[in-house]
Scaffold this motif. Sequence first.
Motif, PDB file in Angstrom:
ATOM      1  N   VAL A 244      36.127  62.689  47.361  1.00  0.00           N
ATOM      2  CA  VAL A 244      36.845  61.876  48.345  1.00  0.00           C
ATOM      3  C   VAL A 244      36.407  60.427  48.184  1.00  0.00           C
ATOM      4  CG1 VAL A 244      37.413  61.551  50.782  1.00  0.00           C
ATOM      5  CG2 VAL A 244      36.888  63.840  49.915  1.00  0.00           C
ATOM      6  N   LEU A 245      37.374  59.513  48.144  1.00  0.00           N
ATOM      7  CA  LEU A 245      37.105  58.085  48.010  1.00  0.00           C
ATOM      8  C   LEU A 245      37.651  57.340  49.228  1.00  0.00           C
ATOM      9  CD1 LEU A 245      38.462  57.604  44.365  1.00  0.00           C
ATOM     10  CD2 LEU A 245      36.156  58.301  45.018  1.00  0.00           C
ATOM     11  N   THR A 246      37.067  56.194  49.516  1.00  0.00           N
ATOM     12  CA  THR A 246      37.618  55.340  50.569  1.00  0.00           C
ATOM     13  C   THR A 246      38.825  54.556  50.068  1.00  0.00           C
ATOM     14  OG1 THR A 246      36.008  53.633  49.986  1.00  0.00           O
ATOM     15  CG2 THR A 246      35.452  55.107  51.822  1.00  0.00           C
ATOM     16  N   ASP A 247      38.908  54.280  48.773  1.00  0.00           N
ATOM     17  CA  ASP A 247      40.080  53.609  48.217  1.00  0.00           C
ATOM     18  C   ASP A 247      40.079  53.800  46.711  1.00  0.00           C
ATOM     19  OD1 ASP A 247      39.407  50.673  46.822  1.00  0.00           O
ATOM     20  OD2 ASP A 247      37.861  51.383  48.205  1.00  0.00           O
ATOM     21  N   ALA A 248      41.241  53.593  46.091  1.00  0.00           N
ATOM     22  CA  ALA A 248      41.390  53.717  44.642  1.00  0.00           C
ATOM     23  C   ALA A 248      41.826  52.408  44.011  1.00  0.00           C
ATOM     24  CB  ALA A 248      42.390  54.823  44.305  1.00  0.00           C
ATOM     25  N   GLU A 249      41.644  51.296  44.738  1.00  0.00           N
ATOM     26  CA  GLU A 249      42.045  49.998  44.200  1.00  0.00           C
ATOM     27  C   GLU A 249      41.250  49.643  42.951  1.00  0.00           C
ATOM     28  OE1 GLU A 249      44.551  48.023  45.484  1.00  0.00           O
ATOM     29  OE2 GLU A 249      44.948  49.795  46.721  1.00  0.00           O
ATOM     30  N   LEU A 250      40.026  50.173  42.835  1.00  0.00           N
ATOM     31  CA  LEU A 250      39.186  49.829  41.685  1.00  0.00           C
ATOM     32  C   LEU A 250      39.744  50.369  40.373  1.00  0.00           C
ATOM     33  CD1 LEU A 250      35.982  52.085  41.696  1.00  0.00           C
ATOM     34  CD2 LEU A 250      38.100  52.664  42.874  1.00  0.00           C
ATOM     35  N   TRP A 251      40.724  51.287  40.431  1.00  0.00           N
ATOM     36  CA  TRP A 251      41.310  51.828  39.203  1.00  0.00           C
ATOM     37  C   TRP A 251      42.685  51.249  38.907  1.00  0.00           C
ATOM     38  CZ3 TRP A 251      39.719  57.310  41.047  1.00  0.00           C
ATOM     39  CH2 TRP A 251      38.354  57.500  40.771  1.00  0.00           C
ATOM     40  N   LYS A 252      43.141  50.309  39.711  1.00  0.00           N
ATOM     41  CA  LYS A 252      44.407  49.664  39.395  1.00  0.00           C
ATOM     42  C   LYS A 252      44.220  48.687  38.240  1.00  0.00           C
ATOM     43  CE  LYS A 252      46.859  50.264  43.724  1.00  0.00           C
ATOM     44  NZ  LYS A 252      47.607  49.627  44.842  1.00  0.00           N
ATOM     45  N   SER A 253      45.314  48.294  37.636  1.00  0.00           N
ATOM     46  CA  SER A 253      45.257  47.552  36.376  1.00  0.00           C
ATOM     47  C   SER A 253      44.486  46.245  36.479  1.00  0.00           C
ATOM     48  CB  SER A 253      46.684  47.267  35.879  1.00  0.00           C
ATOM     49  OG  SER A 253      47.370  48.484  35.646  1.00  0.00           O
ATOM     50  N   ASP A 254      44.467  45.612  37.652  1.00  0.00           N
ATOM     51  CA  ASP A 254      43.802  44.316  37.771  1.00  0.00           C
ATOM     52  C   ASP A 254      42.318  44.431  38.088  1.00  0.00           C
ATOM     53  OD1 ASP A 254      44.294  45.399  40.242  1.00  0.00           O
ATOM     54  OD2 ASP A 254      44.661  43.485  41.229  1.00  0.00           O
ATOM     55  N   GLN A 255      41.803  45.665  38.310  1.00  0.00           N
ATOM     56  CA  GLN A 255      40.391  45.811  38.661  1.00  0.00           C
ATOM     57  C   GLN A 255      39.647  46.832  37.810  1.00  0.00           C
ATOM     58  OE1 GLN A 255      39.405  46.151  42.851  1.00  0.00           O
ATOM     59  NE2 GLN A 255      41.397  45.318  43.466  1.00  0.00           N
ATOM     60  N   ILE A 256      40.349  47.612  37.016  1.00  0.00           N
ATOM     61  CA  ILE A 256      39.677  48.707  36.321  1.00  0.00           C
ATOM     62  C   ILE A 256      38.672  48.211  35.288  1.00  0.00           C
ATOM     63  CG2 ILE A 256      41.449  48.931  34.530  1.00  0.00           C
ATOM     64  CD1 ILE A 256      40.988  51.993  34.748  1.00  0.00           C
ATOM     65  N   ASP A 257      38.851  46.977  34.806  1.00  0.00           N
ATOM     66  CA  ASP A 257      37.916  46.453  33.810  1.00  0.00           C
ATOM     67  C   ASP A 257      36.707  45.783  34.431  1.00  0.00           C
ATOM     68  OD1 ASP A 257      39.351  44.376  34.909  1.00  0.00           O
ATOM     69  OD2 ASP A 257      39.457  43.224  33.044  1.00  0.00           O
ATOM     70  N   GLN A 258      36.555  45.834  35.753  1.00  0.00           N
ATOM     71  CA  GLN A 258      35.435  45.202  36.425  1.00  0.00           C
ATOM     72  C   GLN A 258      34.313  46.208  36.655  1.00  0.00           C
ATOM     73  OE1 GLN A 258      36.783  43.256  39.982  1.00  0.00           O
ATOM     74  NE2 GLN A 258      38.527  42.283  38.971  1.00  0.00           N
ATOM     75  N   TYR A 259      33.084  45.723  36.566  1.00  0.00           N
ATOM     76  CA  TYR A 259      31.885  46.529  36.823  1.00  0.00           C
ATOM     77  C   TYR A 259      31.946  47.826  36.009  1.00  0.00           C
ATOM     78  CZ  TYR A 259      32.182  43.258  40.707  1.00  0.00           C
ATOM     79  OH  TYR A 259      32.331  42.132  41.449  1.00  0.00           O
TER      80      TYR A 259
END
Length: 387
Positions: A209-224
């Motif tokens: 379970v995640l609080t959000d999946a924004e980190l896997w969208k195209s503009d953030q997946i390459d971060q951290y």
Amino acid sequence: MSRRTGLLIGVGVAALTGALAIYLYLKAVPYQEVIEHGPSPEAQANPYLAAEHFLRKHGINVEHANSLDVLPTLEPHQRSLLLLGERSNMTPRDVDQLMNWTRAGGRLLFVAEALWDDSTGSSGDLLLDRVRLRQLLSKDLKEPDPELIKDPYPKLTKLYLEDEEAPAYLGFDTDFHLEDPLNLVQAWANSAQATHLMQLNHGLGTITVLTDAELWKSDQIDQYDNAWLLWYLSADTDVTLLFNTDHDNLLTLLLRYFPQALVALLALVALWFWRSAVRHGPLQQPAPKARRQLQEHLQASAAFHLRHNGQQQLLQTLQQDVLRRARQLHPGFEQLVVADQWQVLARLTRQPTRTISQALSPRPKQRLSSAEFCRQVTLLQTLRNAL
């Protein structure tokens, strides 16, 4: 102009042109310019397109689905189902199917999409309530002691693994927090104040379970380490990515792309109904103007005023006319109190004071009956004619 003169002019023009070309060649500096055309239509339609390419690049088969109708065709063993879309239309039957599929060995990952409500004892997110986890706002949590927590990266979520000295850093939205009131969770990842990932076993499978999946969208997946987390949770499985479960219906698409055509169609339909409507009885011919009398015009005018201005307006007009005539016949009439005005009117019209009171008293705002309205008009006309 002689031939020699023309030849000299031509040579001069050619020399100037050559000199200008050499000058521009020496001064011109080549350069490269990158023109950004923005995301492709495919990327705009699929916010997780980069995530899909990343998984495929690392040897993981990825399928994209738009609804849970594909669930009966998915073999649970070595299969990850990522629910990244909106799930407000999910039914209890859908939840039962997902839980049974996970119990048989599937890996289920979904995003918590509702906050826990203490007054109702639920969040409204059927899937989140079924796994008995809760989502809260991080701002509602008790502030930790700054002396006990000295985190150099408080906004980043840390995931610690066995045999690893340093954690993985993840870019979750820190506004939300997951809570495990029954201590069912086997793994989790926290930022300085809140928990953003929880994982628990369910039969032969696992639920994340995640609080959000924004980190896997195209503009953030390459971060951290965002991309690494997606690979870590999907390793050794085939992945089915499910999002965009709400589709635009035909009417919405027509309104979006063909509004003018819809307006024209509605106009044609309205014209067709008007043309083909069945008339009840023959049309009544207008009366000839020659036979209309003054009385008819007066009745039509009165009916028009009654329909548009109402009873109160007509009665007030008659009352004002009576008072206006009284002021003309009795100087200083408007300075008298109401009772004295009625006495003056009784003397001028030779009508009892009670009749004058009934005629000039303010009327209630509710609509009068036809009989009462006619009686009021008769009283006022009697007073006016007597003045």
